[in-house]
Design a protein around this motif. Structure first.
Motif, PDB file in Angstrom:
ATOM      1  N   PHE A  12      70.844 -13.603  14.852  1.00 54.66           N
ATOM      2  CA  PHE A  12      72.156 -13.596  14.214  1.00 54.66           C
ATOM      3  C   PHE A  12      73.196 -14.078  15.221  1.00 54.66           C
ATOM      4  N   MET A  13      74.299 -14.568  14.674  1.00 50.46           N
ATOM      5  CA  MET A  13      75.449 -14.953  15.497  1.00 50.46           C
ATOM      6  C   MET A  13      76.569 -13.944  15.239  1.00 50.46           C
ATOM      7  N   ILE A  14      77.049 -13.289  16.297  1.00 52.49           N
ATOM      8  CA  ILE A  14      78.107 -12.284  16.172  1.00 52.49           C
ATOM      9  C   ILE A  14      79.454 -12.930  16.479  1.00 52.49           C
ATOM     10  N   LEU A  15      80.353 -12.912  15.505  1.00 48.70           N
ATOM     11  CA  LEU A  15      81.659 -13.545  15.692  1.00 48.70           C
ATOM     12  C   LEU A  15      82.562 -12.761  16.636  1.00 48.70           C
ATOM     13  N   GLY A  16      82.428 -11.437  16.649  1.00 50.22           N
ATOM     14  CA  GLY A  16      83.287 -10.608  17.485  1.00 50.22           C
ATOM     15  C   GLY A  16      84.591 -10.253  16.790  1.00 50.22           C
ATOM     16  N   LEU A  17      85.488  -9.647  17.544  1.00 51.92           N
ATOM     17  CA  LEU A  17      86.766  -9.213  16.972  1.00 51.92           C
ATOM     18  C   LEU A  17      87.683 -10.383  16.637  1.00 51.92           C
ATOM     19  N   THR A  18      87.650 -11.420  17.455  1.00 53.11           N
ATOM     20  CA  THR A  18      88.512 -12.582  17.224  1.00 53.11           C
ATOM     21  C   THR A  18      87.851 -13.819  17.823  1.00 53.11           C
ATOM     22  N   GLN A  19      88.224 -14.975  17.307  1.00 53.71           N
ATOM     23  CA  GLN A  19      87.694 -16.236  17.831  1.00 53.71           C
ATOM     24  C   GLN A  19      88.750 -17.000  18.627  1.00 53.71           C
ATOM     25  N   PRO A  21      90.589 -17.814  21.891  1.00 56.43           N
ATOM     26  CA  PRO A  21      90.265 -17.657  23.322  1.00 56.43           C
ATOM     27  C   PRO A  21      91.291 -16.835  24.088  1.00 56.43           C
ATOM     28  N   GLU A  22      92.596 -17.028  23.783  1.00 54.36           N
ATOM     29  CA  GLU A  22      93.619 -16.299  24.527  1.00 54.36           C
ATOM     30  C   GLU A  22      93.563 -14.802  24.246  1.00 54.36           C
ATOM     31  N   LEU A  23      93.193 -14.426  23.021  1.00 62.63           N
ATOM     32  CA  LEU A  23      93.054 -13.010  22.676  1.00 62.63           C
ATOM     33  C   LEU A  23      91.771 -12.421  23.248  1.00 62.63           C
ATOM     34  N   GLN A  24      90.727 -13.220  23.322  1.00 63.22           N
ATOM     35  CA  GLN A  24      89.452 -12.736  23.832  1.00 63.22           C
ATOM     36  C   GLN A  24      89.554 -12.260  25.272  1.00 63.22           C
ATOM     37  N   ARG A  25      90.333 -12.969  26.090  1.00 59.47           N
ATOM     38  CA  ARG A  25      90.497 -12.563  27.491  1.00 59.47           C
ATOM     39  C   ARG A  25      91.188 -11.204  27.593  1.00 59.47           C
ATOM     40  N   VAL A  26      92.228 -11.030  26.780  1.00 57.65           N
ATOM     41  CA  VAL A  26      92.956  -9.760  26.783  1.00 57.65           C
ATOM     42  C   VAL A  26      92.062  -8.635  26.273  1.00 57.65           C
ATOM     43  N   LEU A  27      91.363  -8.902  25.172  1.00 60.22           N
ATOM     44  CA  LEU A  27      90.491  -7.886  24.582  1.00 60.22           C
ATOM     45  C   LEU A  27      89.325  -7.541  25.508  1.00 60.22           C
ATOM     46  N   PHE A  28      88.846  -8.523  26.268  1.00 56.81           N
ATOM     47  CA  PHE A  28      87.768  -8.257  27.227  1.00 56.81           C
ATOM     48  C   PHE A  28      88.212  -7.211  28.244  1.00 56.81           C
ATOM     49  N   ILE A  29      89.410  -7.373  28.776  1.00 55.18           N
ATOM     50  CA  ILE A  29      89.936  -6.422  29.766  1.00 55.18           C
ATOM     51  C   ILE A  29      90.148  -5.046  29.129  1.00 55.18           C
ATOM     52  N   VAL A  30      90.707  -5.037  27.912  1.00 58.99           N
ATOM     53  CA  VAL A  30      90.989  -3.779  27.209  1.00 58.99           C
ATOM     54  C   VAL A  30      89.699  -3.010  26.952  1.00 58.99           C
ATOM     55  N   PHE A  31      88.685  -3.691  26.411  1.00 58.36           N
ATOM     56  CA  PHE A  31      87.457  -2.994  26.033  1.00 58.36           C
ATOM     57  C   PHE A  31      86.562  -2.700  27.235  1.00 58.36           C
ATOM     58  N   LEU A  32      86.682  -3.501  28.291  1.00 61.76           N
ATOM     59  CA  LEU A  32      85.984  -3.149  29.532  1.00 61.76           C
ATOM     60  C   LEU A  32      86.562  -1.851  30.088  1.00 61.76           C
ATOM     61  N   PHE A  33      87.886  -1.726  30.049  1.00 56.99           N
ATOM     62  CA  PHE A  33      88.544  -0.498  30.512  1.00 56.99           C
ATOM     63  C   PHE A  33      88.129   0.694  29.638  1.00 56.99           C
ATOM     64  N   ILE A  34      88.115   0.494  28.314  1.00 55.22           N
ATOM     65  CA  ILE A  34      87.714   1.564  27.389  1.00 55.22           C
ATOM     66  C   ILE A  34      86.287   2.011  27.678  1.00 55.22           C
ATOM     67  N   TYR A  35      85.389   1.050  27.904  1.00 54.40           N
ATOM     68  CA  TYR A  35      83.990   1.385  28.158  1.00 54.40           C
ATOM     69  C   TYR A  35      83.829   2.169  29.462  1.00 54.40           C
ATOM     70  N   LEU A  86      83.020 -12.888  26.859  1.00 50.63           N
ATOM     71  CA  LEU A  86      83.116 -13.560  28.147  1.00 50.63           C
ATOM     72  C   LEU A  86      82.394 -14.899  28.162  1.00 50.63           C
ATOM     73  N   THR A  87      81.330 -15.020  27.382  1.00 52.00           N
ATOM     74  CA  THR A  87      80.526 -16.244  27.369  1.00 52.00           C
ATOM     75  C   THR A  87      80.444 -16.794  25.949  1.00 52.00           C
ATOM     76  N   SER A  88      79.755 -17.889  25.840  1.00 50.06           N
ATOM     77  CA  SER A  88      79.545 -18.492  24.511  1.00 50.06           C
ATOM     78  C   SER A  88      78.276 -17.950  23.861  1.00 50.06           C
ATOM     79  N   GLY A  89      77.623 -17.009  24.537  1.00 51.13           N
ATOM     80  CA  GLY A  89      76.375 -16.443  24.018  1.00 51.13           C
ATOM     81  C   GLY A  89      76.616 -15.414  22.931  1.00 51.13           C
ATOM     82  N   ARG A  90      76.796 -15.887  21.709  1.00 53.28           N
ATOM     83  CA  ARG A  90      77.073 -14.986  20.590  1.00 53.28           C
ATOM     84  C   ARG A  90      75.812 -14.582  19.827  1.00 53.28           C
ATOM     85  N   SER A  91      74.689 -15.122  20.199  1.00 54.67           N
ATOM     86  CA  SER A  91      73.465 -14.843  19.453  1.00 54.67           C
ATOM     87  C   SER A  91      72.859 -13.498  19.845  1.00 54.67           C
ATOM     88  N   ILE A  92      72.217 -12.879  18.878  1.00 55.58           N
ATOM     89  CA  ILE A  92      71.467 -11.647  19.109  1.00 55.58           C
ATOM     90  C   ILE A  92      70.199 -11.737  18.279  1.00 55.58           C
TER      91      ILE A  92
END
Length: 310
Positions: A12-19, A21-35, A86-92
């Motif tokens: 499967f390909m997981i789209l994530g929360l948003t597509q 790029p500028e939001l993905q960087r912010v969300l990466f930091i936010v969710f890394l902190f949450i984790y 963080l990467t283009s690897g959206r497949s699972i």
């Protein structure tokens, strides 16, 4: 798994929360902190309770179980979500997706039953303080935890097993940030009526049922608090009780909302945000609300980690 897998899709390909790029960087930091906060907070609780014999009481044993469930829940979802951002690897792979679904549904069921168990424990402690040790004895604790695990595993096997029976012939894009039941049902090429019925039954019995029992327990607790004579005692009790109810409501409300509807009515852009509440936010808040405000827990953590005293 191979015998039950009727799927043509192998990944499967997981789209994530948003597509974006500028939001993905912010969300990466936010969710890394949450984790990090969720993982370290719950890990502290696990270590403190295991290594402090003074915390080997029913309340802290249930908190230990809750912390372990939260670690499993966040670890089964967030690392893969961070990699996707963080990467283009959206497949699972199909197998990894089903494994993620199993551990998520297990932790979802376990957490709901644990909230009810913990509310019952506090009800007995506050309403029947003289009989607390008699009622909440070792046998009762083992029974409650065993029932919790049996319900959680049964719930997980049912939903994962029913998903495994579906045929996925394409498209294979999951409009979500993890392998959740509703987006998987929307991708199925075979009928999903049985899946929807079982999700609805689980929502009524587990989510609404446990939430009702939890509220009833806290209702009796609040009634007992009114009988406390000192104003300071009432204030502290109400503060603790209200914070617990807020976290419980924050968990149950989105769960009930998500699973009470048929798959055809889902709006994934909105529902992804709602799913973040019970998969990411609540496991982060649980250590703060249930444990770190507790003096005995603070003392237990400081014994293991002396540098945290200051």
């Amino acid at each position: 798994m191979d015998k039950m897998n009727n799927s043509i899709v192998t990944e499967f390909m997981i789209l994530g929360l948003t597509q974006k790029p500028e939001l993905q960087r912010v969300l990466f930091i936010v969710f890394l902190f949450i984790y990090i906060v969720a993982f370290l907070g719950n890990a502290l609780i696990v270590i403190a309770i295991i290594y402090n014999t003074t915390l080997h009481t029913p309340m802290y044993v249930f908190l230990l179980a809750l912390a372990m469930v939260d670690i499993i829940c966040t670890t089964s979802i967030i690392p893969k979500m961070l990699v996707t951002m963080l990467t283009s690897g959206r497949s699972i792979s199909y197998e990894s997706c089903m494994s993620q679904l199993f551990f998520f549904t297990w932790s979802l069921g376990a957490e709901m039953v644990l909230f009810t168990t913990m509310a019952y424990d506090r009800y007995v402690a506050i309403c029947f303080p003289l009989r607390y040790r008699t009622i909440m004895n070792h046998h009762m604790c083992v029974t409650l935890l065993s029932v919790t695990m049996v319900i959680a595993v049964t719930n997980s096997w049912i939903h994962t097993g029913l998903i495994l029976r579906l045929t996925f012939c394409g498209p294979n894009t999951i409009d979500h940030f993890f392998c959740e039941i509703p987006p998987l049902l929307s991708l199925s090429c075979s009928p999903v009526r049985i899946n929807e019925i079982m999700v609805y039954v689980a929502d009524i019995t587990l989510a609404i049922g446990d939430f009702t029992l939890t509220c009833i327990s806290y209702g009796f607790i609040i009634a007992a608090i009114f009988r406390i004579r000192t104003a300071e005692g009432k204030r502290k009790a109400f503060s603790t009780c209200s914070s617990h109810l807020i976290v419980v409501s924050l968990y149950y409300s989105p769960v009930i909302y998500t699973y009470i509807r048929p798959a055809s009515s889902y709006s994934f852009e909105r529902d992804k945000v709602i799913a973040a509440l019970y998969t990411l936010v609540t496991p982060t808040l649980n250590p703060i609300v249930y444990s770190f405000r507790n003096k005995e827990m603070q003392t237990g953590i400081q014994k293991i980690f002396p540098f945290l005293k200051h």
